[in-house]
Each structure stands twice: as structure tokens, then as C-alpha cells.
Design a protein around this motif. Structure first.
Motif, short mmCIF file in Angstrom:
data_model
loop_
_atom_site.label_atom_id
_atom_site.label_comp_id
_atom_site.label_asym_id
_atom_site.label_seq_id
_atom_site.Cartn_x
_atom_site.Cartn_y
_atom_site.Cartn_z
N ILE A 1 33.40 43.88 40.88
CA ILE A 1 34.51 43.45 41.42
C ILE A 1 34.45 42.43 42.56
O ILE A 1 35.17 41.31 42.53
N ILE A 2 33.56 43.06 43.39
CA ILE A 2 33.34 41.92 44.55
C ILE A 2 32.69 40.69 43.92
O ILE A 2 33.05 39.64 44.62
N ILE B 1 33.29 39.23 41.21
CA ILE B 1 34.06 38.14 40.37
C ILE B 1 35.24 37.72 41.64
O ILE B 1 35.40 36.70 41.45
N LEU B 2 35.40 38.58 42.66
CA LEU B 2 36.35 37.90 43.76
C LEU B 2 35.50 36.83 44.23
O LEU B 2 36.20 35.89 44.86
N LEU B 3 34.38 37.39 44.55
CA LEU B 3 33.53 36.15 45.41
C LEU B 3 33.23 34.85 44.58
O LEU B 3 32.92 33.50 45.19
N ILE C 1 35.09 34.11 33.51
CA ILE C 1 35.37 35.37 34.16
C ILE C 1 35.23 36.40 32.96
O ILE C 1 34.40 37.32 33.40
#
Lengths: 641, 251
Positions: free
Chosen positions: A118-119, A121-123, A154
Motif C-alpha cells: 500500500i505504501i 503504491i502510494l509513494l 498499478i
């Protein structure tokens, strides 16, 4: 309390231990995401002429990364699980079923993996934009304004990493079933045995590495060893001997040397050396495999990045060697030549430094006397007069002057390669003019040309009289030579001229070769560099975690030392030394292996790679040093808590 | 005879406001050179706290402690480390040997830390190994030797640097009776022949009967003190048992 919440709590409490592992996992994901994005991105590919090549390069890099990440997570997870045998034993003793414990471990690994994903993909979108702008910079492109993040990238990243996470998490679950309860409790109690050392094995390690190095440094053309084993097998032999040698080096030679150092009582019985040496002795053998992997990975990374960077670094000089002139073409059509002249004079971005029309002769020559297997018996040469050579050499700021008499000649071979190219000096070749031959003898050889290679190929210089004489008997061709300012930015100009010139004009430009070189070597650096960073981060975090585990089991020892009066400064110094040993071993081995590989490579490429490679090693070492200090501090904190 | 240790009004309070617990209320203690003193008391009396404070591993909440004419309460951490290294020797219940070092290396560790020359270290270690009868096992590792041998190794380490004061914390706690007796006899010999000053915290009346003086504490205060003087060990042992009985509670 559910299993899930216990798992969550465990992660939170062990976070300092997991921190670096977690960060490097996120880093992996971000880099993977960047690679996949570039693979899918159309704007980026449209900018580059070699787009299918780039796309497949990134696919390849992404696959390498994927495999590496899978192995890294797999290894780390089984390592973490093994480290927690005691805890698992306690749960078992309290009556928790193996299935439940397994599920808890599964949850833990899974939560970590998903959290990292998750981190990541966010970064990813933010950082990949930044990384891509770096790539654009090194490839010599202008930044792309509307660089968009593709959904496909993604989805791809999420799929790949979820799969890896699930598979590796199951492994933790499975691992539990292989533990026996009694083992789980004895895990820590097993008195660590002092490793045995063997002089023969220690010697063998040195010999193995020595053989590998020796083979690598042989001259490919002349070595008997290479001839015997063949070009395909020898590199494999080198790899095998060096890797095996490195392993023995770490597992036996270090033990042997540490044991030897114990014999010197004067230094061994001095302060805290006693502690550091004996702890290392106990630990090093168990670490040998990890250290070997790290050394080999470091060597591979350094070699790859070093090669890419030296190509990049030497791009300008290589291109300059092949294209001493900004732009050059054969004057086939007077009208077109005039058009080109107008383009130059109308251009505002570039000034013409000099423009010359050089009369040349295209002559076939019988070169059997040069005795070179790689060439056919007949070669086409561009011939110029010594006068023109001297003028061109002067405007190109070369302090070289030729004077040739009669049938003397000079060869201008920019691609000269010792051992492969003919021995010009002293040889005589026959130039074929009409129906007779003219013999010329080489008096001198220049390893550069004053004309561009693509237009003029290898060039011969003859005396002015001979040139005039030959000119009467064969067709003279004029070559137009333009040197301009800011030649490395002449994108538009090159395009414009290319457009109106026919293929027979053999148009060559500094810019086209330069930008192509920048593109491909920039791409290699980018991929090599980031793969290297991923490897570095991953291996660094493995050492970090291993050291911290050791710190936890050393806690008791340091407590004893504290009680008998060892002060904190001494403890810190001892830890720093001990950890330095563990960090320095693979780094030094990696750098040594890489130096040998690159020495061999630079012989093959006949260029000096020293500066770019030293820069690479410097950067690599710096990052390594950061890891070192992080580890020392964490270690110190654990044992003094 | 010179005073080695003088503790005055030593107090130790644990916990935070509103939930205070006094482990040591008010302890006065004096140990003279060449003494062999035992500290006894029921569980929770404050024996371990006292020992930790005297061995400078813990600090008192208030009070003065002088060991070998140095005030250990006012020292900073570094000075304390040096002090422990040079002036104190420790024998712990669970030996506290380093399992990565041989018996010999364990013994010489304090000397190595004080940077004593190698040949002198060699001499000292051999002398002490003879005293404790562990010469044969010098090159063995702790996990290869018995509990009694481990404790004698620990005792050797404690005295190798000629400390002013040897602190023993339940040294016989993990030993069988034979090894315990042998260790206690060694300590006794050390005290008689070398004039070593020993302070031993123990539960065990038998172990305490080897001391010249036994101090009893209860609830953080000095309860009583008895001297061996000219009594035999058996008589002294009986006396200790009597005091313990009057102390009551588990011990």
C-alpha cells in the motif's frame, strides 16, 4: 484477543527489527512500479527512437527485480520465523495449535507485505515521476511535461506483489509444521560451538579465488586456458571458482585468521579485543553464506553499474573519436550542397566554426600484405592529401603534423584495436587505379581520424604529388565538413539536414551518435543503478537484521561485561569493530571481484574505466557506510538497554 | 584494621509518587579489611537491592557509601565502570561466564581490560588456577565443565585483579552440596590466607556459617548481627538457624 490482533501487536513491537526490511521492501515496490510504468508509458516511448528496445529492456529489468524480491522476501520470512522459535514454542506449550500459530505467522507476514504494498503504491506515482525525470536527465532528453501514471502499471504491481506476499506468507505457515516442540525450546540453549579451522580449506579458498582472477585477467586472444576450455565455459569456470572461493574465504579463512590472531597474546589480551575476536569467531561461520551472497551481489551490481557508467562517461570521447567533425557528408549534388550551406548560414542557434570542402579519392586497395584474417583482401579507402590532413589537424586543435614524400603514406584508423587491427607501419599495399596499381608504404599510423568514420571510414594520407597524380586517374569526391558550436544540442539542425541529403551522401553527425549513446548508456545506468540500489538496500537490511538478532543473543554477555566494569565507550568501540568486520568483508570482496572483472573488461574495450568505476564504488560504499552506522547504533542500543 | 566499606543511612525507594516502596529503609554497614561477612534475610528483605547498590550497579536514593576511601555515590558512569573493574570482584549465582571464551580467557578478562602485560597475566592466571584447582580445565569452554567448576572459574575471575572487595551473590545457589562445600572452603582459604575481604549474600545457613560475621536484614532494616568469634562452625551454624527462626517468614 484474536490471532489477527496478536499478529498486529507483534509487528508493532518488533518494528525496529523489521524497519529496514520493511523500508527496503517498499523501495523494491517503488522501483518495480517505476520500471513497469516506463514499460507501459507511451509518451516516454514516443520520445525515444529506440522504443521497442526500451520497452523490452524495462520488462527484463522488471522480471529480474521480481525474482530478486521474491527470493529476498522468502529468505527474510523464513529467517524471521526461525528466529522466533522460542516464542512459537511458548504458544505451543500454552496449548495453541500449530494451525493457529501458523495462521498468526501468516497474518504477520501478510500484513507486512500488504502494508508495504500500500505504501509502495502510494509513494510509487510520486517517486517514479522523480526517477523518470532523473532518467530523462541522464538520457539527455528534455523533461516530459505530462507524464501520466498508467493504471496498467498499478494493476501489474499490485498483482505481482500480492502474489509474492501470499506465497511467501504461506511458507511461514508451512515452516511451523516442521518444528518439534522440544527443538523450539532448545533452540537458544544449544551451546554455540567454537568452529574448527583448517589450514587446507583456508588455502583452498585463496587458491580458488586466485584461479578465478587469473583466468579473468588472461588475454582472451592468446591464453591457452581460454582456448582449451572455450569462450563459453571459461566464464562459468571463473564464476564458479570465485563464488566457491569467496564462500570458503568467509567460512574458513576468516576463522583461521581469527584463530591465528588469538595466538598473539599481546594484542589479543588487550582490553576488549578478547571479546570482539571471540564473538566474531563464533559468528562468522554461520554468516558465511549470507556474506557470500552479499559479496557476489555487490560485485555483480558494481560491475554492471560500473560498465554502464563508464559507457556513459566515455560517450563523448568515444563519439568524438568516431566523429571529429560536427557534420560531414559527400558532395553528390551541387544543388543539395548549396541548400545545406544555406541551412547552416540561416541557423541562429549554432555558429559555423569552420567549413571546408575536402577533395578525397575513393580507392580500392589490395591489402593481402597486411596479413589480417579479419579483413577481406580488398578494402575501400578514403585517400586525402597530406596538406589537407595538416589543415584539418590544425583546425581540430591537434598538435600533429605529417610530412610524407613519394610513396609514403599514413593510416588514420580511429577504430584501431591492438592485436585485431593490421600492423600498418612498414607494410606496403597496392592501390588499384584504373588498370594499374600504385604501391604505397605506411610510414606512420594515427589512432584517430580527421574525418568522420561513417562518411570516410579508414582514411589514408598520401603525399601531395601522389594525391595529384592519383587524382588524375580516378574520380575525385568532395567531402563537405562543418564544425559548429554546441554540437551536442544540434537536434533540429541534424534533422533538417538529414532530411534533404540522400543516403549516398553518407551524412554523419556528432549529434546523432552522441544522443544515441546517451540514450542507451543512460538507460543502462538508470536500470543498473536502480537495480543496484534495490540489491544494496535488500542485502543491507539482511545484514542489519542478522546483526540485531545477534545483538539480542549477546545481550547477556554485555550485561556481564557491564557488571565486571567495562564502560560504555569500550562496549561501543568493540561493537563498532565487530560490525565493521562483518560489513567490510563482503564489501571488500565485492570491490575486489568487481575490480578484476572491470580490469578484464577495460582491456577488452581498451578504455580506462578507472574514474567512472571509482565513482560507482564510492557511492556504493557511502550507502554501505550509512547502513553500517545504523547497525552499530541499533546494536549498541540493544545491548546497553 | 582499615575500613574497606562504610555505608551510612542508605535508603532505596522504588516506584513513583503515590505508589512508593521502600526496599531499604536505613542501612548502616561497615566492613573491615580481611573480613568475611554474610548478609542474610528473608525473601524481599532487601538483600539483592543492597548488593546491587554496593556493587555500584544500582544507585541509592539517599545515603553515603565509601568503598576503599572512594565515595561511589558521587561517581559518574565511567568512573563507576573503572571502579568496578579495579576495586570489586563479583561471584554470581548463575556464574555469568562468557560462553565464547575459554575458562582461562574468562579468568584473565579483568586483567586484559586493565591492559596488564601478557606475561604477567599468564603468571597471575596460573597462580589462581592452582588455588582453585582448575588448572586442567583452563582451555575448556564453559559449556564443557560442571557447575562447581564454573563457579570456581567465576571466583577466580573475581579475585584475579586483586580487588579490595569481593561480592558474592548466592554463590552456592546452583551447586550441589559437595561443590558448594568445596567452593566455600576455597573462599574461606582465600579469606584466611590472602586476607581478601568478602561479602556474601546468601539464603543458606550452611553457606553463611563459613563467614566470620553474619548481618541479618528484615524489611529493609538491619535486624541483628552475630559474630563467629571462637565458636566452631557447627555452633555458629546453630546460632544462625536460631536467628533465622526468630526472623520468621520464608527465607
Amino acid at each position: 484477543m484474536t490471532l489477527f490482533s496478536i499478529a498486529r501487536k507483534n509487528i508493532r513491537q518488533n518494528f525496529t527489527n523489521y524497519f529496514l526490511y520493511f523500508t527496503s521492501m517498499i523501495f523494491n515496490i517503488v522501483i518495480y512500479f517505476t520500471f513497469v510504468t516506463l514499460k507501459y508509458n507511451e509518451t516516454f516511448q514516443a520520445t525515444s527512437d529506440a522504443s521497442p528496445k526500451i520497452s523490452s529492456a524495462f520488462s527484463g529489468a522488471a522480471v529480474v527485480l521480481m525474482v530478486f524480491v521474491a527470493i529476498f522476501i522468502w529468505y527474510s520470512n523464513s529467517f524471521f520465523t526461525r528466529k522466533r522459535k522460542k516464542e512459537v514454542g511458548l504458544y505451543s506449550l500454552l496449548g495453541v495449535r500449530k494451525k493457529q500459530i501458523g495462521r498468526m505467522l501468516f497474518y504477520e507476514n501478510f500484513i507486512m507485505g500488504i502494508l508495504a504494498l500500500i505504501i509502495g503504491i502510494l509513494l510509487g506515482p510520486v517517486l517514479s515521476k522523480f526517477f523518470v525525470s532523473i532518467l530523462m536527465g541522464v538520457m539527455g532528453f528534455e523533461a516530459i511535461g505530462d507524464f501520466s501514471i498508467s493504471l496498467a502499471a498499478i494493476v501489474n504491481t499490485i498483482m505481482v506483489f500480492s502474489l509474492i506476499t501470499i506465497i511467501t506468507s504461506f511458507q511461514g505457515y508451512r515452516l511451523i509444521y516442521r518444528f518439534k516442540l522440544i527443538e523450539l525450546f532448545q533452540a537458544d540453549k544449544e551451546g554455540e560451538q567454537e568452529p574448527k579451522s583448517s589450514f587446507i580449506m583456508a588455502l583452498l579458498s585463496v587458491i580458488l579465488v586466485g584461479i578465478g582472477y587469473w583466468l579473468a585477467l588472461q588475454n582472451l586472444m592468446e591464453s591457452n586456458a581460454w582456448k582449451e576450455m572455450g569462450l563459453m565455459v571459461t566464464p562459468l569456470v571463473i564464476l564458479a571458482t570465485v563464488i566457491l572461493g569467496t564462500y570458503f574465504l568467509f567460512s574458513t579463512l576468516t576463522v583461521y585468521l581469527l584463530k591465528m590472531s588469538r595466538k598473539n597474546k599481546r594484542s589479543y589480551w588487550k582490553g576488549i579485543n578478547l571479546i570482539g575476536t571471540s564473538q566474531l569467531l563464533y559468528r562468522i561461520k554461520g554468516n558465511a553464506r549470507t556474506l557470500t551472497i552479499i559479496a557476489v551481489l555487490s560485485a555483480t551490481t558494481l560491475t554492471a553499474v560500473g560498465t554502464a557508467y563508464s559507457l556513459y562517461y566515455n560517450n563523448r570521447s568515444n563519439v568524438e573519436l568516431a566523429n571529429p567533425i560536427s557534420m560531414m557528408f559527400i558532395n553528390k549534388d551541387k544543388n543539395v550542397t548549396n541548400q545545406v550551406r544555406d541551412i547552416f548560414s540561416n541557423n541562429k542557434n549554432h555558429d559555423v566554426i569552420y567549413h571546408k570542402s575536402i577533395p578525397t579519392l575513393q580507392i580500392n586497395a589490395d591489402v593481402t600484405t597486411l596479413k589480417n584474417n579479419l579483413f577481406s583482401n580488398e578494402m575501400m579507402y578514403t585517400v586525402i592529401s597530406v596538406n589537407d590532413f595538416n589543415t584539418l589537424a590544425k583546425v581540430q586543435k591537434r598538435i600533429d603534423k605529417l610530412s610524407l614524400m613519394g610513396n609514403e603514406a599514413a593510416a588514420l584508423d580511429a577504430g584501431y584495436y591492438e592485436g585485431m587491427s593490421p600492423n600498418y607501419i612498414g607494410s606496403t599495399i597496392s592501390l588499384k587505379v584504373n588498370d594499374r596499381v600504385e604501391n604505397i608504404t605506411f610510414k606512420s599510423l594515427k589512432k584517430y581520424n580527421v574525418l568522420n568514420y561513417y562518411t570516410a571510414s579508414t582514411t589514408l594520407v598520401v603525399s601531395d604529388q601522389l594525391f595529384t597524380q592519383l587524382g588524375k586517374e580516378t574520380n575525385s569526391v568532395k567531402m563537405e565538413v562543418y564544425e559548429i558550436t554546441n554540437e551536442d544540442e544540434a537536434k533540429q539542425l541534424t534533422k533538417d539536414i538529414q532530411l534533404i541529403l540522400p543516403d549516398e551522401a553518407r551524412f554523419s553527425s556528432f549529434y546523432a551518435d552522441y544522443s544515441a549513446g546517451m540514450e542507451s548508456s543512460g538507460l543502462m545506468i538508470f536500470m543498473g543503478g536502480f537495480l543496484g540500489l534495490v540489491f544494496l538496500a535488500a542485502t543491507g537490511s539482511i545484514i542489519y537484521f542478522k546483526q540485531l538478532t545477534e545483538a539480542n543473543s549477546d545481550k547477556g554477555r554485555y550485561e556481564i561485561l557491564h557488571k565486571i566494569g567495562v564502560n560504555k565507550k569500550e562496549v561501543k568501540r568493540s561493537i563498532a569493530k565487530q560490525v565493521l568486520f562483518v560489513f567490510a568483508l563482503p564489501l571488500i570482496a565485492g570491490i575486489a571481484h568487481c575490480s578484476v572483472a572491470l580490469t578484464a573488461l577495460s582491456r577488452l574495450m581498451q578504455t580506462s574505466l578507472v574514474i567512472p568505476v571509482v565513482i560507482c564504488m564510492g557511492v556504493y560504499t557511502c550507502i554501505y557506510i550509512v547502513y553500517y552506522f545504523l547497525t552499530v547504533n541499533a546494536y549498541y542500543k540493544i545491548v546497553t538497554k | 584494621m582499615q575500613t574497606i566499606l562504610r555505608a551510612k543511612n542508605v535508603q532505596k525507594v522504588f516506584g513513583t509518587k503515590g505508589n512508593l516502596y521502600k526496599a531499604l529503609e536505613d542501612i548502616d554497614l561497615e566492613i573491615k579489611e580481611g573480613e568475611f561477612i554474610g548478609i542474610m534475610g528473608p525473601s524481599g528483605a532487601g538483600k539483592s537491592t543492597l548488593l546491587n547498590i554496593l556493587s555500584t550497579i544500582d544507585t541509592p536514593s539517599s545515603g553515603e557509601i565509601m568503598i576503599a576511601n572512594q565515595n561511589i555515590v558521587r561517581m559518574n558512569e565511567e568512573q563507576l565502570s573503572d571502579f568496578r573493574r579495579n576495586k570489586l570482584g563479583f561471584i554470581f549465582q548463575d556464574y555469568n561466564l562468557l560462553d565464547t571464551l575459554t575458562v582461562k580467557e574468562n579468568i584473565l578478562l579483568p586483567l586484559a581490560l586493565s591492559k596488564v602485560p601478557a606475561n604477567e597475566i599468564e603468571k597471575r592466571v596460573n597462580e589462581i588456577a592452582d588455588t582453585f584447582g582448575i588448572r586442567e580445565i583452563l582451555d575448556k569452554y564453559p559449556y564443557h565443565i560442571s557447575g562447581g567448576q564454573k563457579q570456581r572459574t567465576a571466583a577466580s575471575r573475581a579475585i584475579v585483579a586483586n580487588p579490595s572487595l569481593i561480592l558474592a551473590d548466592e554463590p552456592t545457589g546452583a551447586l550441589d552440596s559437595k561443590s558448594a562445600t568445596s567452593l566455600l572452603e576455597s573462599l574461606n582459604a582465600l579469606n584466611e590466607q590472602n586476607q581478601s575481604t568478602i561479602m556474601m549474600v546468601t539464603h543458606d545457613a550452611y553457606a553463611a556459617s563459613f563467614c566470620k560475621r553474619v548481618l541479618f536484614i528484615k524489611d529493609g532494616r538491619t535486624y541483628t548481627e552475630i559474630h563467629k568469634n571462637h565458636q566452631s562452625r557447627q555452633e555458629f551454624f546453630q546460632k544462625i538457624l536460631d536467628v533465622l527462626a526468630s526472623l520468621g517468614g520464608g527465607h
